[in-house]
Design a protein around this motif. Structure first.
Motif, short mmCIF file in Angstrom:
data_model
loop_
_atom_site.label_atom_id
_atom_site.label_comp_id
_atom_site.label_asym_id
_atom_site.label_seq_id
_atom_site.Cartn_x
_atom_site.Cartn_y
_atom_site.Cartn_z
N LYS A 271 42.33 42.61 54.02
CA LYS A 271 43.34 43.29 52.98
C LYS A 271 43.17 42.82 51.53
CE LYS A 271 46.65 44.74 56.46
NZ LYS A 271 48.33 44.57 56.77
N GLU A 272 41.82 42.36 51.19
CA GLU A 272 41.50 41.78 49.90
C GLU A 272 40.57 42.65 49.02
OE1 GLU A 272 42.25 36.89 50.72
OE2 GLU A 272 40.04 37.73 50.38
N ASP A 273 40.18 43.78 49.74
CA ASP A 273 39.15 44.56 49.46
C ASP A 273 39.53 45.09 47.66
OD1 ASP A 273 41.17 45.81 50.73
OD2 ASP A 273 40.18 47.86 50.59
N LYS A 274 40.80 45.60 47.65
CA LYS A 274 41.21 46.23 46.43
C LYS A 274 41.12 45.00 45.38
CE LYS A 274 43.59 50.04 48.12
NZ LYS A 274 45.00 50.74 48.38
N LYS A 275 41.64 43.71 45.58
CA LYS A 275 41.83 42.57 44.96
C LYS A 275 40.45 42.14 44.32
CE LYS A 275 43.08 37.58 44.88
NZ LYS A 275 43.69 36.69 45.73
N VAL A 276 39.46 42.19 45.07
CA VAL A 276 38.11 41.81 44.74
C VAL A 276 37.40 42.89 43.77
CG1 VAL A 276 35.72 41.49 45.65
CG2 VAL A 276 37.90 40.15 46.94
N THR A 277 37.67 44.17 44.37
CA THR A 277 37.37 45.04 43.42
C THR A 277 37.61 45.12 42.06
OG1 THR A 277 36.97 46.40 45.14
CG2 THR A 277 36.86 47.72 43.16
N LYS A 278 39.07 44.80 42.02
CA LYS A 278 39.62 44.80 40.59
C LYS A 278 39.23 43.77 39.77
CE LYS A 278 44.37 44.89 38.44
NZ LYS A 278 44.00 43.92 37.53
N LEU A 279 39.10 42.43 40.64
CA LEU A 279 38.54 41.27 39.71
C LEU A 279 37.34 41.51 39.13
CD1 LEU A 279 38.60 38.14 39.61
CD2 LEU A 279 37.17 38.05 41.65
N ILE A 280 36.35 42.07 39.78
CA ILE A 280 34.96 42.28 39.39
C ILE A 280 34.86 43.37 38.28
CG2 ILE A 280 32.69 43.42 39.85
CD1 ILE A 280 33.02 41.90 42.63
N THR A 281 35.72 44.56 38.56
CA THR A 281 36.16 45.65 37.36
C THR A 281 36.51 44.91 35.87
OG1 THR A 281 36.41 47.12 39.03
CG2 THR A 281 36.79 47.77 36.77
N ASP A 282 37.71 44.03 36.17
CA ASP A 282 38.32 43.45 35.05
C ASP A 282 37.33 42.45 34.29
OD1 ASP A 282 40.48 44.63 35.59
OD2 ASP A 282 41.66 43.09 36.44
N ILE A 283 36.49 41.71 34.84
CA ILE A 283 35.50 40.79 34.39
C ILE A 283 34.59 41.64 33.78
CG2 ILE A 283 33.67 38.91 34.78
CD1 ILE A 283 35.68 38.17 37.01
#
Length: 524
Positions: A314-326
Motif C-alpha cells: 500500500k505504498e504505490d500512491k506514495k511512491v508515485t507522488k514522491l516521483i511526481t513531486d520531485i
C-alpha cells in the motif's frame, strides 16, 4: 439388455468401492509412514535428515567438520547416540530404512536442544526394543510417559514412544512437547514441501530443510535483540529451503532449492529472472563484514514487478507522488535517470566498523553524474548529497530503504552511497589503495567454489564480522565462534540464489581454509 445394464452399474459400484478402500488405506499408510516428518516440522525450522542405512551414520560421524560446527558437547552426545543406541542390532532393525530427523530447537536459558525423530517399522516390538537397550548396559528410568536413558559414558537422553513415533532428545521438555502434539489431519505446508523435494533426492547422503518462518525463534537463543544488519533478511521470511549435503572434509556445501511462499515477498521479484554474471563485489573494501547482492537482468520489466510490490505494501500512491513531486520541483524526469543508466546489479554491505554502504552499477556514470546535478549538493569535489529523500527506495525497493538522503560518489561506473560522508571517505581510501576484498586469498577460495552467475547472494566474512557478532550474540556462542576447536578456522558463509521459474536454485557454502603445510609435513 436390462440385466446387462444392471451388471455394468454393479461393476462400476464395485470399482468405485475398491478404489475408495485402496486410496483410504494408501492415505492411512502415508500418514503413518510420515509421522516422524510431521513431528519434526511441527517442532523445528532447521531439520537435518538421513536414512538409517548402514554406512551413512558412520560417514557422518567421520566428518570432523560437524564437531567444529556443533561444538564438542553436542557432537559427543551424537557420537554416544550412535555408539550406544543406533549400533544396537534390535534398534537398527526397529528403524531399518526409516528416515531420521535431527532437529535443532530452542531450549531454555539461551540453549539449543536437539531432537531426534523417527518411526518404528512395527510398534508391536517395543517391549523387545526396550529390553535390548536395557541389557546393553544403558540405565532406564521411567518418568511419566518417558524414559530417562543414562548411557555407558553417562550421557543422558530422554526417550518417548507414541504409536510408531520415536522421539529422543537431550531435553525432557522437548520430548514431552512433541508427544503432546496432535499430528494427524493437519495441513503442514513445510512437511508437504519436504515430501515433494524427497521425490527427487532419494539417493542423496543427507538433506537439510529450513523453514525461515520459524528460524528466527531458534536464532533468538543465539542473538540478543533483533536480527539486524545483513541478518535482518532472515526476519519475516515466508520461505522454505531443501538442500542436499555434499560430502567433503574441507567445507560444508549444500545444494538444492529455496522457495519464497509469499507472492509479495521482495525476493520473489527475482525468482524468475535470469541469473547474471556477478561483478559488483569487485568494489568491496578489504574490511567488508557482510554483503547482499541483487541482480536484475532487465530493469524495465522488473520495475513492473516492483510497482506491484509497492501496491502490496500500500505504498504505490506514495511512491508515485514522491516521483511526481520531485519531477515538478526540479523540472526533470527521474524515469530518464535511474532506469536508463542502471545496469544490472545492486549491493548493500556492512563494514567491520558496522557502517553500511550501498551501490549500484551503471552503464554510464559520467552521464548520470550530470543528470543528478540539480538533485545534489556538493560536500567535497567527489562526495555529493542527494537533496530529496527516498529516491533510491522508489526505484529499487527494500534493500535501499535505509538510504534516505545519502551522500554518494560516482566512479568507474558505480554509484556508491552511505548515510555519512566519513564512511565514503574511508571507502575511497581503500578503493584507491586497492585494499579490496577480492584480493583476499580466503575470499578468492570461497568465490571460486561457486557459480559466477546468480540472482541474490548473501555473504558473511568471519574475520571481519567477529567483533560485530560479539556485540549481538550470547557469550557461549561467541566463544564457539572464536575457538580453534569451533568456527575460528571457517572464513566465510555464502547463501547463493539463482532464479529458476519461480524458485531459486541454491548453494550454501561454509568455507574453511585448509591447514597450512609445515616445511617438514611431508617427511616420511
Amino acid at each position: 439388455m436390462k440385466k446387462i445394464l444392471i451388471s455394468i452399474i454393479l461393476l462400476l459400484i464395485a470399482i468405485v468401492a475398491m478404489a475408495y478402500l485402496y486410496f483410504s488405506k494408501l492415505n492411512a499408510d502415508h500418514n503413518t509412514s510420515d509421522i516422524g516428518l510431521y513431528a519434526a516440522t511441527s517442532s523445528s525450522g532447521f531439520i537435518f535428515s538421513f536414512e538409517n542405512e548402514k554406512g551413512i551414520t558412520d560417514i557422518l560421524k567421520e566428518q570432523h567438520l560437524f564437531n567444529e560446527i556443533l561444538g564438542d558437547k553436542k557432537y559427543q552426545q551424537l557420537s554416544s547416540l550412535k555408539k550406544y543406541l543406533l549400533s544396537l542390532s534390535k534398534v537398527s532393525q526397529a528403524i531399518d530404512n526409516q528416515n531420521i530427523y535431527f532437529c535443532l530447537v530452542p531450549g531454555s536459558n539461551q540453549k539449543i536442544d536437539f531432537l531426534c525423530l523417527t518411526q518404528l517399522n512395527n510398534p508391536n516390538h517395543i517391549p523387545q526394543l526396550i529390553h535390548s537397550i536395557k541389557v546393553s548396559g544403558t540405565q532406564l528410568e521411567d518418568l511419566n510417559n518417558l524414559k530417562k536413558l543414562t548411557l555407558a559414558d553417562s550421557t543422558i537422553f530422554y526417550l518417548g514412544i507414541k504409536g510408531n513415533l520415536v522421539a529422543l532428545s537431550n531435553s525432557q521438555q522437548q520430548v514431552t512437547a512433541v508427544l503432546a502434539k496432535t499430528l494427524k489431519d493437519k495441513t503442514d505446508k513445510f512437511a508437504e514441501y519436504i515430501q515433494a523435494s524427497n521425490r527427487f533426492n532419494k539417493n542423496n547422503l543427507a538433506q537439510l530443510y529450513i523453514n525461515f518462518n520459524i528460524l528466527p525463534a531458534l536464532l533468538k537463543n543465539i542473538v540478543s535483540g533483533k536480527l539486524n544488519g545483513e541478518l535482518s533478511s532472515l526476519n519475516n521470511q515466508n520461505s522454505f529451503a531443501a538442500l542436499t549435503y555434499n560430502y567433503s572434509n574441507d567445507k560444508i556445501l549444500l545444494t538444492g532449492t529455496t522457495v519464497a511462499n509469499d507472492p509479495n515477498n521482495y525476493y520473489n521479484l527475482f525468482s524468475d529472472l535470469h541469473p547474471q554474471k556477478i561483478s559488483i563485489q569487485n568494489i568491496l573494501p578489504i574490511n567488508t563484514a557482510a554483503y547482499t547482492i541483487f541482480a536484475i537482468d532487465s530493469y524495465l520489466p522488473w520495475r513492473k514487478k516492483l510497482n506491484q510490490w509497492f501496491l502490496s505494501k500500500k505504498e504505490d500512491k506514495k511512491v508515485t507522488k514522491l516521483i511526481t513531486d520531485i519531477n515538478a520541483k526540479h523540472h526533470l524526469n527521474l524515469d530518464d535517470i535511474f532506469p536508463k543508466f542502471f545496469k544490472d546489479q545492486l549491493i548493500t554491505f556492512q563494514l567491520n566498523t558496522t557502517e553500511k554502504i550501498g551501490a549500484i552499477n551503471l552503464t554510464n556514470g559520467d552521464k548520470l553524474m550530470q543528470l543528478l546535478i540539480d538533485l545534489s549538493v556538493d560536500y567535497t569535489d567527489e562526495i555529493k548529497l542527494l537533496k530529496e529523500a527516498d529516491i533510491l527506495y522508489a526505484y529499487f525497493g527494500l534493500p535501499l530503504e535505509d538510504f534516505k538522503r545519502p551522500f554518494y560518489i560516482i566512479l568507474d561506473n558505480y554509484m556508491i552511497f552511505a548515510n555519512n560522508a566519513s564512511t565514503l571517505t574511508s571507502f575511497l581510501n581503500n578503493y584507491n589503495s586497492n585494499r579490496l576484498l577480492i584480493n583476499s586469498p580466503n575470499y578468492i577460495s570461497a568465490n571460486n567454489q561457486l557459480p559466477g552467475n546468480s540472482s541474490i547472494i548473501f555473504y558473511i566474512d568471519h574475520a571481519n564480522s567477529t567483533d560485530i557478532f560479539s556485540k549481538t550474540i550470547y557469550l557461549p556462542y561467541d566463544r564457539h565462534l572464536r575457538s580453534d576447536k569451533g568456527l575460528k578456522k571457517y572464513d566465510s558463509f555464502t547463501y547463493q540464489l539463482s532464479g529458476d521459474n519461480g524458485k531459486f536454485q541454491t548453494n550454501i557454502l561454509i568455507n574453511k581454509q585448509p591447514d597450512v603445510l609445515q616445511k617438514d609435513s611431508l617427511a616420511l
